[in-house]
Design an enzyme around this catalytic site. Structure first.
Site, PDB file in Angstrom:
ATOM      1  CD  GLU A  49      -1.260  -2.194   2.296  1.00 10.16           C
ATOM      2  OE1 GLU A  49      -0.137  -2.680   2.043  1.00 10.16           O
ATOM      3  OE2 GLU A  49      -1.944  -2.563   3.264  1.00 10.16           O
ATOM      4  CB  CYS A  77      -0.662  -2.743   9.043  1.00  7.52           C
ATOM      5  SG  CYS A  77       0.436  -1.503   8.318  1.00  7.52           S
TER       6      CYS A  77
END
Length: 146
Positions: A49, A77
């Site tokens: 990401e 996360c």
């Protein structure tokens, strides 16, 4: 999500945890795609990401991804969720839930904090079975299993 899954498979082939991500523009164009590279880059922040957010921002010449979608094979996360909010990603699509390290629906639930100034639309479970299988197989091989 198919492109993100391809990136996750490529990450696994490099010995990285198989997570892939893709940023897609409002007109459906792929702006950035990548998979985890924490080991290759010796960088604990080199999650898929983070890499695609950075690359998309550079490609667009902006620190914001307003109107853009992010597809990722695993629930982001807390670090990645915070970056998604900071980049003003419009929609987040993710595959497998991450009960151990997730930051969206599990654990920290970054988007539900009052300090989170932008909350993307979130869609989970997209390609989740295949994403979970990639992770399960990767870690089974690491442990000397199947």
């Amino acid at each position: 999500m198919d492109i993100a899954l391809d990136e996750a498979r490529a990450a696994a082939a490099r010995g990285e945890v198989p997570v892939g991500a893709v940023v897609v523009s409002p007109d459906g164009r792929v702006v950035a795609r990548d998979g985890n590279r924490t080991r290759a880059l010796n960088d604990p922040t080199a999650h898929a990401e983070m890499l695609v957010i950075r690359a998309a921002c550079v490609a667009l010449g902006s620190e914001r991804l307003t109107g853009h979608d992010l597809y990722v094979t695993l629930e982001p996360c807390p670090m990645c969720a915070a970056a998604i909010a900071a980049a003003r990603v419009a929609r987040l699509y993710y595959g497998a839930a991450d009960p151990k390290s997730g930051g969206v629906a599990q654990g920290a639930r970054v988007f539900s904090h009052p300090q989170c100034h932008h909350v993307p639309e979130v869609y989970d479970g997209i390609g989740g079975a295949e994403a979970a299988a990639l992770l399960r197989d990767f870690f089974a091989q690491r442990r000397g299993g199947a």
